[in-house]
Design a protein around this motif. Structure first.
Motif, PDB file in Angstrom:
ATOM      1  N   ARG A 161      23.738 -32.344 -12.538  1.00  0.00           N
ATOM      2  CA  ARG A 161      22.286 -32.262 -12.642  1.00  0.00           C
ATOM      3  C   ARG A 161      21.151 -31.903 -13.571  1.00  0.00           C
ATOM      4  O   ARG A 161      21.356 -30.831 -13.960  1.00  0.00           O
ATOM      5  N   ALA A 162      20.561 -32.945 -14.348  1.00  0.00           N
ATOM      6  CA  ALA A 162      19.690 -32.761 -15.578  1.00  0.00           C
ATOM      7  C   ALA A 162      18.068 -33.372 -14.930  1.00  0.00           C
ATOM      8  O   ALA A 162      17.932 -34.065 -15.086  1.00  0.00           O
ATOM      9  N   THR A 163      16.959 -32.534 -15.831  1.00  0.00           N
ATOM     10  CA  THR A 163      15.714 -32.865 -15.808  1.00  0.00           C
ATOM     11  C   THR A 163      15.437 -32.605 -16.814  1.00  0.00           C
ATOM     12  O   THR A 163      15.533 -31.527 -17.474  1.00  0.00           O
ATOM     13  N   ALA A 164      14.179 -32.217 -17.896  1.00  0.00           N
ATOM     14  CA  ALA A 164      13.640 -32.426 -18.382  1.00  0.00           C
ATOM     15  C   ALA A 164      11.804 -31.276 -17.766  1.00  0.00           C
ATOM     16  O   ALA A 164      10.533 -32.438 -17.742  1.00  0.00           O
ATOM     17  N   ASP A 165      11.774 -30.459 -18.389  1.00  0.00           N
ATOM     18  CA  ASP A 165      10.194 -29.997 -17.935  1.00  0.00           C
ATOM     19  C   ASP A 165       9.540 -30.068 -18.849  1.00  0.00           C
ATOM     20  O   ASP A 165       9.308 -30.240 -19.524  1.00  0.00           O
ATOM     21  N   ARG A 166       8.450 -31.337 -18.562  1.00  0.00           N
ATOM     22  CA  ARG A 166       7.480 -31.388 -19.347  1.00  0.00           C
ATOM     23  C   ARG A 166       5.864 -31.289 -19.224  1.00  0.00           C
ATOM     24  O   ARG A 166       5.715 -30.865 -17.777  1.00  0.00           O
ATOM     25  N   PRO A 167       4.469 -31.224 -19.905  1.00  0.00           N
ATOM     26  CA  PRO A 167       3.799 -30.971 -19.141  1.00  0.00           C
ATOM     27  C   PRO A 167       3.296 -31.853 -17.920  1.00  0.00           C
ATOM     28  O   PRO A 167       3.447 -32.600 -17.611  1.00  0.00           O
ATOM     29  N   ARG A 168       2.234 -30.787 -17.076  1.00  0.00           N
ATOM     30  CA  ARG A 168       2.096 -31.647 -16.496  1.00  0.00           C
ATOM     31  C   ARG A 168       1.102 -32.845 -16.045  1.00  0.00           C
ATOM     32  O   ARG A 168       1.162 -33.581 -15.159  1.00  0.00           O
ATOM     33  N   ARG A 169       0.509 -33.095 -17.643  1.00  0.00           N
ATOM     34  CA  ARG A 169      -0.246 -34.302 -16.974  1.00  0.00           C
ATOM     35  C   ARG A 169       1.206 -35.395 -17.898  1.00  0.00           C
ATOM     36  O   ARG A 169       0.665 -36.807 -17.596  1.00  0.00           O
ATOM     37  N   PHE A 170       1.612 -35.034 -17.785  1.00  0.00           N
ATOM     38  CA  PHE A 170       3.480 -36.939 -17.845  1.00  0.00           C
ATOM     39  C   PHE A 170       3.810 -36.633 -16.046  1.00  0.00           C
ATOM     40  O   PHE A 170       3.230 -36.366 -15.318  1.00  0.00           O
ATOM     41  N   ARG A 171       4.460 -37.673 -16.081  1.00  0.00           N
ATOM     42  CA  ARG A 171       4.717 -38.335 -15.087  1.00  0.00           C
ATOM     43  C   ARG A 171       5.404 -37.306 -14.353  1.00  0.00           C
ATOM     44  O   ARG A 171       6.794 -36.730 -15.061  1.00  0.00           O
ATOM     45  N   ARG A 172       5.692 -37.491 -12.637  1.00  0.00           N
ATOM     46  CA  ARG A 172       7.100 -36.541 -11.972  1.00  0.00           C
ATOM     47  C   ARG A 172       8.216 -36.594 -12.935  1.00  0.00           C
ATOM     48  O   ARG A 172       9.056 -37.516 -13.351  1.00  0.00           O
ATOM     49  N   ARG A 173       9.399 -35.450 -13.132  1.00  0.00           N
ATOM     50  CA  ARG A 173       9.752 -35.148 -13.663  1.00  0.00           C
ATOM     51  C   ARG A 173      11.032 -35.897 -13.058  1.00  0.00           C
ATOM     52  O   ARG A 173      10.724 -36.292 -12.179  1.00  0.00           O
ATOM     53  N   GLN A 174      12.046 -36.946 -13.127  1.00  0.00           N
ATOM     54  CA  GLN A 174      12.714 -37.360 -13.718  1.00  0.00           C
ATOM     55  C   GLN A 174      14.630 -36.586 -12.888  1.00  0.00           C
ATOM     56  O   GLN A 174      14.741 -35.906 -14.474  1.00  0.00           O
ATOM     57  N   TRP A 175      15.402 -36.326 -12.672  1.00  0.00           N
ATOM     58  CA  TRP A 175      16.204 -35.701 -12.384  1.00  0.00           C
ATOM     59  C   TRP A 175      18.152 -37.045 -13.000  1.00  0.00           C
ATOM     60  O   TRP A 175      17.899 -37.906 -12.114  1.00  0.00           O
ATOM     61  N   PHE A 176      18.594 -36.783 -13.655  1.00  0.00           N
ATOM     62  CA  PHE A 176      19.931 -37.377 -13.854  1.00  0.00           C
ATOM     63  C   PHE A 176      21.417 -37.010 -13.142  1.00  0.00           C
ATOM     64  O   PHE A 176      21.332 -35.248 -13.740  1.00  0.00           O
ATOM     65  N   GLN A 177      21.492 -37.684 -12.787  1.00  0.00           N
ATOM     66  CA  GLN A 177      23.152 -37.158 -12.298  1.00  0.00           C
ATOM     67  C   GLN A 177      24.045 -37.362 -13.331  1.00  0.00           C
ATOM     68  O   GLN A 177      24.045 -39.072 -13.773  1.00  0.00           O
ATOM     69  N   ALA A 178      25.520 -36.895 -13.523  1.00  0.00           N
ATOM     70  CA  ALA A 178      26.157 -37.025 -14.818  1.00  0.00           C
ATOM     71  C   ALA A 178      27.455 -36.778 -14.009  1.00  0.00           C
ATOM     72  O   ALA A 178      27.294 -35.247 -13.358  1.00  0.00           O
ATOM     73  N   ARG A 179      28.476 -36.699 -15.248  1.00  0.00           N
ATOM     74  CA  ARG A 179      29.651 -35.667 -15.250  1.00  0.00           C
ATOM     75  C   ARG A 179      29.191 -34.484 -16.327  1.00  0.00           C
ATOM     76  O   ARG A 179      29.459 -33.062 -16.328  1.00  0.00           O
ATOM     77  N   ALA A 180      29.056 -34.579 -17.682  1.00  0.00           N
ATOM     78  CA  ALA A 180      28.622 -34.266 -18.179  1.00  0.00           C
ATOM     79  C   ALA A 180      26.909 -34.486 -19.362  1.00  0.00           C
ATOM     80  O   ALA A 180      25.988 -35.187 -19.513  1.00  0.00           O
ATOM     81  N   VAL A 181      26.272 -33.164 -19.520  1.00  0.00           N
ATOM     82  CA  VAL A 181      24.574 -32.842 -19.783  1.00  0.00           C
ATOM     83  C   VAL A 181      24.945 -32.549 -21.287  1.00  0.00           C
ATOM     84  O   VAL A 181      25.878 -31.601 -21.424  1.00  0.00           O
ATOM     85  N   GLN A 182      24.636 -33.757 -22.507  1.00  0.00           N
ATOM     86  CA  GLN A 182      24.944 -33.284 -24.400  1.00  0.00           C
ATOM     87  C   GLN A 182      23.478 -33.139 -24.155  1.00  0.00           C
ATOM     88  O   GLN A 182      22.423 -33.634 -24.296  1.00  0.00           O
ATOM     89  N   VAL A 183      23.294 -31.330 -25.192  1.00  0.00           N
ATOM     90  CA  VAL A 183      22.033 -31.233 -25.512  1.00  0.00           C
ATOM     91  C   VAL A 183      22.519 -30.909 -27.446  1.00  0.00           C
ATOM     92  O   VAL A 183      23.158 -29.921 -27.723  1.00  0.00           O
ATOM     93  N   GLY A 184      21.762 -31.859 -28.462  1.00  0.00           N
ATOM     94  CA  GLY A 184      20.897 -31.526 -29.832  1.00  0.00           C
ATOM     95  C   GLY A 184      19.430 -31.469 -30.030  1.00  0.00           C
ATOM     96  O   GLY A 184      18.760 -31.248 -29.347  1.00  0.00           O
ATOM     97  N   THR A 185      20.250 -30.054 -30.863  1.00  0.00           N
ATOM     98  CA  THR A 185      18.577 -29.379 -31.477  1.00  0.00           C
ATOM     99  C   THR A 185      18.855 -28.674 -32.449  1.00  0.00           C
ATOM    100  O   THR A 185      20.049 -27.903 -32.961  1.00  0.00           O
ATOM    101  N   PRO A 186      17.646 -28.298 -33.570  1.00  0.00           N
ATOM    102  CA  PRO A 186      17.438 -27.755 -34.837  1.00  0.00           C
ATOM    103  C   PRO A 186      18.287 -26.392 -34.455  1.00  0.00           C
ATOM    104  O   PRO A 186      18.518 -25.282 -34.663  1.00  0.00           O
TER     105      PRO A 186
END
Length: 218
Positions: A161-186
């Motif tokens: 399961r994965a979710t993005a933590d955003r500032p409180r002013r944004f809507r309630r965070r959403q959880w995503f179910q998956a077999r794999a979570v991939q991240v790319g970043t500098p």
């Protein structure tokens, strides 16, 4: 059955009659190899420790192809792993470990071959926000900037399961179910089961291993 005590974790009295092996709070490869040699043909390990200690043990079991061993996790207090798998703690966990039945549940790992048993967080370096993108299978978890990405294991399929933590002013965070979570970043820092990596990375993947974990559950 045999008890593996990680560091100074208390061992409930109900386990007093079982043989015990002492290892570090986060045991290294040599300690785990010695413990597995002592275990021999005994097929259930009662692990008294933290998520990080359990992760280290399971990582070694996976790498040595010993995932047929049954695991009972006995944590002193609630942890991300006990919450993910619905496990009791303390004496109740010890009784379950002795009397309960092992079930096959997803085993989550990353691309380095390290097992995740509870929760991982991906954050920016220093005080910076996390920049990049993340996908849970084909679903986009975030793109751009977020405070952090949280990845958790699940006892049910598909396993992650994965979710993005955003500032409180944004809507309630959403959880995503998956077999794999991939991240790319500098550049980002990863904390796995309470242990933060020393060096930043540009990409990481958490995914369900081809073999399950045999975990004693309520």
């Amino acid at each position: 059955m045999i008890v593996i005590r990680c560091g100074s974790t208390p061992v409930p009295t109900v386990l007093g009659e079982h043989s015990r092996i002492e290892v570090s709070e986060v045991p290294n490869k040599d300690e785990i190899n010695r413990a597995l040699a002592e275990v021999g043909t005994r097929r259930r390990l009662l692990v008294c420790g933290t998520d990080a200690g359990l992760s280290a043990l399971l990582t070694r079991l996976m790498r040595t192809e010993n995932l047929d061993v049954e695991i009972a996790y006995i944590a002193e207090d609630a942890t991300p792993a006990t919450r993910a798998y619905g496990l009791p703690t303390g004496s109740a966990a010890a009784k379950l470990g002795v009397q309960g039945r092992a079930h096959e549940v997803p085993l989550v790992r990353d691309e380095t071959g390290a097992v995740l048993v509870g929760e991982a967080t991906v954050t920016g370096t220093g005080d910076d926000v996390l920049v990049g993108e993340a996908y849970a299978d084909d679903d986009r978890v975030f793109t751009g900037k977020v405070d952090a990405l949280t990845v958790r294991v699940s006892r049910d399929m598909p396993g992650v399961r994965a979710t993005a933590d955003r500032p409180r002013r944004f809507r309630r965070r959403q959880w995503f179910q998956a077999r794999a979570v991939q991240v790319g970043t500098p550049g980002a820092l990863i904390t796995r089961d309470g242990i933060t990596a020393r060096r930043p990375v540009k990409r990481t993947t958490f995914y369900r291993h081809i073999e399950p974990l045999r975990l004693v559950l309520p």
